[in-house]
Motif scaffolding. Sequence first.
Motif, PDB file in Angstrom:
ATOM      1  N   LEU A 136       5.846 -14.418   7.377  1.00 26.10           N
ATOM      2  CA  LEU A 136       5.790 -13.894   6.012  1.00 26.10           C
ATOM      3  C   LEU A 136       4.390 -14.119   5.458  1.00 26.10           C
ATOM      4  CD1 LEU A 136       7.161 -12.709   3.510  1.00 26.10           C
ATOM      5  CD2 LEU A 136       7.821 -15.043   2.872  1.00 26.10           C
ATOM      6  N   ASP A 137       3.679 -13.062   5.249  1.00 25.95           N
ATOM      7  CA  ASP A 137       2.316 -13.132   4.727  1.00 25.95           C
ATOM      8  C   ASP A 137       2.341 -12.705   3.263  1.00 25.95           C
ATOM      9  OD1 ASP A 137      -0.398 -12.806   4.091  1.00 25.95           O
ATOM     10  OD2 ASP A 137      -0.905 -12.350   6.174  1.00 25.95           O
ATOM     11  N   VAL A 138       2.261 -13.679   2.381  1.00 23.91           N
ATOM     12  CA  VAL A 138       2.340 -13.406   0.947  1.00 23.91           C
ATOM     13  C   VAL A 138       1.196 -12.501   0.511  1.00 23.91           C
ATOM     14  CG1 VAL A 138       2.353 -14.441  -1.350  1.00 23.91           C
ATOM     15  CG2 VAL A 138       3.530 -15.582   0.539  1.00 23.91           C
ATOM     16  N   ARG A 139       0.035 -12.691   1.125  1.00 26.44           N
ATOM     17  CA  ARG A 139      -1.121 -11.877   0.742  1.00 26.44           C
ATOM     18  C   ARG A 139      -0.881 -10.403   1.074  1.00 26.44           C
ATOM     19  NH1 ARG A 139      -6.785 -10.763   3.024  1.00 26.44           N
ATOM     20  NH2 ARG A 139      -5.724 -10.984   5.000  1.00 26.44           N
ATOM     21  N   LEU A 140      -0.313 -10.132   2.249  1.00 26.24           N
ATOM     22  CA  LEU A 140      -0.021  -8.750   2.615  1.00 26.24           C
ATOM     23  C   LEU A 140       1.032  -8.145   1.694  1.00 26.24           C
ATOM     24  CD1 LEU A 140       0.065  -8.727   6.530  1.00 26.24           C
ATOM     25  CD2 LEU A 140      -1.753  -7.954   5.008  1.00 26.24           C
ATOM     26  N   LEU A 141       2.040  -8.935   1.329  1.00 27.48           N
ATOM     27  CA  LEU A 141       3.086  -8.421   0.457  1.00 27.48           C
ATOM     28  C   LEU A 141       2.534  -8.063  -0.919  1.00 27.48           C
ATOM     29  CD1 LEU A 141       6.084 -10.787   1.319  1.00 27.48           C
ATOM     30  CD2 LEU A 141       5.772  -8.408   1.997  1.00 27.48           C
ATOM     31  N   SER A 142       1.755  -8.959  -1.501  1.00 25.37           N
ATOM     32  CA  SER A 142       1.212  -8.695  -2.835  1.00 25.37           C
ATOM     33  C   SER A 142       0.204  -7.548  -2.802  1.00 25.37           C
ATOM     34  CB  SER A 142       0.566  -9.956  -3.410  1.00 25.37           C
ATOM     35  OG  SER A 142      -0.467 -10.433  -2.551  1.00 25.37           O
ATOM     36  N   ALA A 143      -0.590  -7.475  -1.725  1.00 24.01           N
ATOM     37  CA  ALA A 143      -1.535  -6.370  -1.599  1.00 24.01           C
ATOM     38  C   ALA A 143      -0.800  -5.046  -1.452  1.00 24.01           C
ATOM     39  CB  ALA A 143      -2.458  -6.599  -0.407  1.00 24.01           C
ATOM     40  N   GLY A 144       0.281  -5.037  -0.673  1.00 24.15           N
ATOM     41  CA  GLY A 144       1.062  -3.822  -0.525  1.00 24.15           C
ATOM     42  C   GLY A 144       1.706  -3.378  -1.833  1.00 24.15           C
ATOM     43  N   GLN A 145       2.196  -4.338  -2.612  1.00 27.49           N
ATOM     44  CA  GLN A 145       2.779  -3.998  -3.907  1.00 27.49           C
ATOM     45  C   GLN A 145       1.739  -3.398  -4.840  1.00 27.49           C
ATOM     46  OE1 GLN A 145       4.455  -7.744  -5.086  1.00 27.49           O
ATOM     47  NE2 GLN A 145       6.240  -7.542  -3.757  1.00 27.49           N
ATOM     48  N   ALA A 146       0.531  -3.934  -4.816  1.00 27.12           N
ATOM     49  CA  ALA A 146      -0.532  -3.392  -5.663  1.00 27.12           C
ATOM     50  C   ALA A 146      -0.884  -1.967  -5.242  1.00 27.12           C
ATOM     51  CB  ALA A 146      -1.772  -4.286  -5.584  1.00 27.12           C
ATOM     52  N   LEU A 147      -0.909  -1.702  -3.941  1.00 26.70           N
ATOM     53  CA  LEU A 147      -1.225  -0.356  -3.469  1.00 26.70           C
ATOM     54  C   LEU A 147      -0.086   0.622  -3.761  1.00 26.70           C
ATOM     55  CD1 LEU A 147      -2.984  -1.191  -0.093  1.00 26.70           C
ATOM     56  CD2 LEU A 147      -4.048  -0.398  -2.212  1.00 26.70           C
ATOM     57  N   ASP A 148       1.153   0.145  -3.764  1.00 24.95           N
ATOM     58  CA  ASP A 148       2.259   1.001  -4.178  1.00 24.95           C
ATOM     59  C   ASP A 148       2.115   1.387  -5.643  1.00 24.95           C
ATOM     60  OD1 ASP A 148       3.398   0.952  -1.678  1.00 24.95           O
ATOM     61  OD2 ASP A 148       4.858  -0.610  -2.157  1.00 24.95           O
ATOM     62  N   ARG A 149       1.746   0.420  -6.473  1.00 27.68           N
ATOM     63  CA  ARG A 149       1.507   0.710  -7.887  1.00 27.68           C
ATOM     64  C   ARG A 149       0.367   1.709  -8.042  1.00 27.68           C
ATOM     65  NH1 ARG A 149      -0.145  -4.632 -10.362  1.00 27.68           N
ATOM     66  NH2 ARG A 149      -0.821  -3.189 -12.015  1.00 27.68           N
ATOM     67  N   HIS A 150      -0.661   1.549  -7.231  1.00 22.77           N
ATOM     68  CA  HIS A 150      -1.801   2.461  -7.278  1.00 22.77           C
ATOM     69  C   HIS A 150      -1.350   3.882  -6.952  1.00 22.77           C
ATOM     70  CE1 HIS A 150      -5.270   4.577  -5.500  1.00 22.77           C
ATOM     71  NE2 HIS A 150      -6.006   3.892  -6.359  1.00 22.77           N
ATOM     72  N   ARG A 151      -0.567   4.035  -5.908  1.00 28.74           N
ATOM     73  CA  ARG A 151      -0.075   5.358  -5.518  1.00 28.74           C
ATOM     74  C   ARG A 151       0.779   5.970  -6.622  1.00 28.74           C
ATOM     75  NH1 ARG A 151       4.305   6.135  -2.039  1.00 28.74           N
ATOM     76  NH2 ARG A 151       5.218   4.561  -3.403  1.00 28.74           N
ATOM     77  N   ASP A 152       1.699   5.173  -7.183  1.00 24.72           N
ATOM     78  CA  ASP A 152       2.592   5.689  -8.218  1.00 24.72           C
ATOM     79  C   ASP A 152       1.821   6.121  -9.459  1.00 24.72           C
ATOM     80  OD1 ASP A 152       4.656   5.116  -6.506  1.00 24.72           O
ATOM     81  OD2 ASP A 152       5.239   3.257  -7.510  1.00 24.72           O
ATOM     82  N   ALA A 153       0.867   5.307  -9.888  1.00 23.14           N
ATOM     83  CA  ALA A 153       0.095   5.643 -11.083  1.00 23.14           C
ATOM     84  C   ALA A 153      -0.794   6.848 -10.845  1.00 23.14           C
ATOM     85  CB  ALA A 153      -0.737   4.442 -11.529  1.00 23.14           C
ATOM     86  N   SER A 154      -1.373   6.944  -9.669  1.00 21.26           N
ATOM     87  CA  SER A 154      -2.230   8.076  -9.342  1.00 21.26           C
ATOM     88  C   SER A 154      -1.442   9.381  -9.376  1.00 21.26           C
ATOM     89  CB  SER A 154      -2.861   7.866  -7.963  1.00 21.26           C
ATOM     90  OG  SER A 154      -3.538   9.024  -7.519  1.00 21.26           O
ATOM     91  N   GLU A 155      -0.263   9.387  -8.766  1.00 21.28           N
ATOM     92  CA  GLU A 155       0.545  10.594  -8.740  1.00 21.28           C
ATOM     93  C   GLU A 155       1.098  10.924 -10.123  1.00 21.28           C
ATOM     94  OE1 GLU A 155       3.443   9.941  -5.711  1.00 21.28           O
ATOM     95  OE2 GLU A 155       2.028  10.331  -4.074  1.00 21.28           O
ATOM     96  N   ALA A 156       1.410   9.899 -10.916  1.00 20.88           N
ATOM     97  CA  ALA A 156       1.877  10.152 -12.278  1.00 20.88           C
ATOM     98  C   ALA A 156       0.766  10.761 -13.126  1.00 20.88           C
ATOM     99  CB  ALA A 156       2.386   8.855 -12.909  1.00 20.88           C
ATOM    100  N   ALA A 157      -0.452  10.275 -12.968  1.00 20.70           N
ATOM    101  CA  ALA A 157      -1.578  10.842 -13.700  1.00 20.70           C
ATOM    102  C   ALA A 157      -1.785  12.304 -13.323  1.00 20.70           C
ATOM    103  CB  ALA A 157      -2.844  10.038 -13.431  1.00 20.70           C
ATOM    104  N   ALA A 158      -1.652  12.609 -12.045  1.00 22.31           N
ATOM    105  CA  ALA A 158      -1.804  13.995 -11.602  1.00 22.31           C
ATOM    106  C   ALA A 158      -0.716  14.884 -12.193  1.00 22.31           C
ATOM    107  CB  ALA A 158      -1.764  14.059 -10.075  1.00 22.31           C
ATOM    108  N   ALA A 159       0.513  14.356 -12.317  1.00 25.47           N
ATOM    109  CA  ALA A 159       1.597  15.134 -12.916  1.00 25.47           C
ATOM    110  C   ALA A 159       1.332  15.398 -14.392  1.00 25.47           C
ATOM    111  CB  ALA A 159       2.929  14.406 -12.730  1.00 25.47           C
ATOM    112  N   ALA A 160       0.790  14.404 -15.109  1.00 27.94           N
ATOM    113  CA  ALA A 160       0.445  14.602 -16.516  1.00 27.94           C
ATOM    114  C   ALA A 160      -0.659  15.642 -16.663  1.00 27.94           C
ATOM    115  CB  ALA A 160       0.020  13.273 -17.145  1.00 27.94           C
ATOM    116  N   ALA A 161      -1.653  15.597 -15.781  1.00 26.28           N
ATOM    117  CA  ALA A 161      -2.735  16.573 -15.823  1.00 26.28           C
ATOM    118  C   ALA A 161      -2.215  17.978 -15.529  1.00 26.28           C
ATOM    119  CB  ALA A 161      -3.827  16.189 -14.820  1.00 26.28           C
ATOM    120  N   GLN A 162      -1.307  18.076 -14.578  1.00 28.53           N
ATOM    121  CA  GLN A 162      -0.731  19.379 -14.245  1.00 28.53           C
ATOM    122  C   GLN A 162       0.054  19.938 -15.423  1.00 28.53           C
ATOM    123  OE1 GLN A 162      -1.243  21.205 -11.554  1.00 28.53           O
ATOM    124  NE2 GLN A 162       0.059  22.842 -12.369  1.00 28.53           N
ATOM    125  N   ALA A 163       0.810  19.083 -16.104  1.00 32.46           N
ATOM    126  CA  ALA A 163       1.569  19.541 -17.273  1.00 32.46           C
ATOM    127  C   ALA A 163       0.639  20.005 -18.380  1.00 32.46           C
ATOM    128  CB  ALA A 163       2.477  18.419 -17.769  1.00 32.46           C
TER     129      ALA A 163
END
Length: 387
Positions: A314-341
């Motif tokens: 169990l690598d806590v650093r990998l888990l927290s880094a992965g969670q941050a990148l998931d947040r990055h992906r979600d926010a990026s795609e949400a911003a693109a959806a707002a721009a498209q609207a």
Amino acid sequence: MAQRHHDLTDSAAGPAAPPVTGEALAGHLRGQATEFLRALRLHRETGGGPNGSGGGTADAVDAARALRRSARRISAGLHTFRPLLDPGWSEEIRPELAWLSGTLALEQACESRLDRLLLALHRLSGATTVPTQTPGAGTGTGAGTAVSVSVSVSATAAAAAATTTTTQRTAPRPSPDRGNLTVGAAKAGALLDRQLTLARTRAHSTALQALGSSRFHAVADKVAVLASEVPLAPHAATTDPRPLAAAAEERLTDAVAALPLVTAGHPYNAEALIHGLSPDPAPHPQDAPWHQVRLLLRLHRYALEALHGDDAPLDVRLLSAGQALDRHRDASEAAAAAAQAARTPRIAPATAYALGVLHADQRHEVEAARYAFQRSWQKQTIGTGTS
């Protein structure tokens, strides 16, 4: 900052550790194939939609998620350890598994994106209820042309104030900008609701068609064969797969080293925000390297699972880094959806203003996620089994 990584090429984890060969990979792939078939059987028994919507049960949701989970891991194993596998077979099935996983993920992604944007509108506008669909909302008169999110916030606010002063909602001591935002938030929420609900419905139909297609049945047949017989290369039985896993980790490390972590080390990155307000409808150019790191991080994690199974450290650093990148992906795609609207023709200025603020808010979330990743990645965890 110096970082410690797993020594995947060490010949033994301890004095009595058995040698690792391609048979470990074969066992991992057989296990994931079995999970795939079990999830497929459960999905058929529940009779729900591909993501459990439209009357599907919780079991159907779990089954669809398990299908995606096992498909991703099989595909990742075939990619990372492809020198140990029959090249023709692995190159034939790997893109099909990626197609299946991506198709099944679309509906849930649309639902999550809509929830994220509506909650953000609720938070930004200070409304007492989350914006929901209202009849006739999302359009305005007199706009005449499409309003792009590239319009500056101040200019759009002025336009909204000039056209909607008499219809502003009252809120507990709102600031002028908050009042302007409240006016357009309901219509912006309704517009996003319509667009993303339509996208979700289409994704649902696409997934249903995919699960009933001959293409999917061909994939399922190949996975069924994989559950009993893994087509290893002749030399796999005597080859250590750990150097291949180490190469996957090295690719991740190199990709992270190419990221602008110095800039991401600041919680507010004004330069990236300015680029985030660009009118270019193409994907944000700054996001692509981060999405690639997210993919490589997942491949690294799955490689560890293939080598160690349930005993993977169990690598806590990998888990927290992965969670941050998931947040990055979600926010990026949400911003693109707002721009498209915001590019929807003939929307009211107040609606465009709300969408512009929403877009900027999600780009701020992108920067916050990058900052969180930078902190978690460069943090050394004291102790064994983590890095």
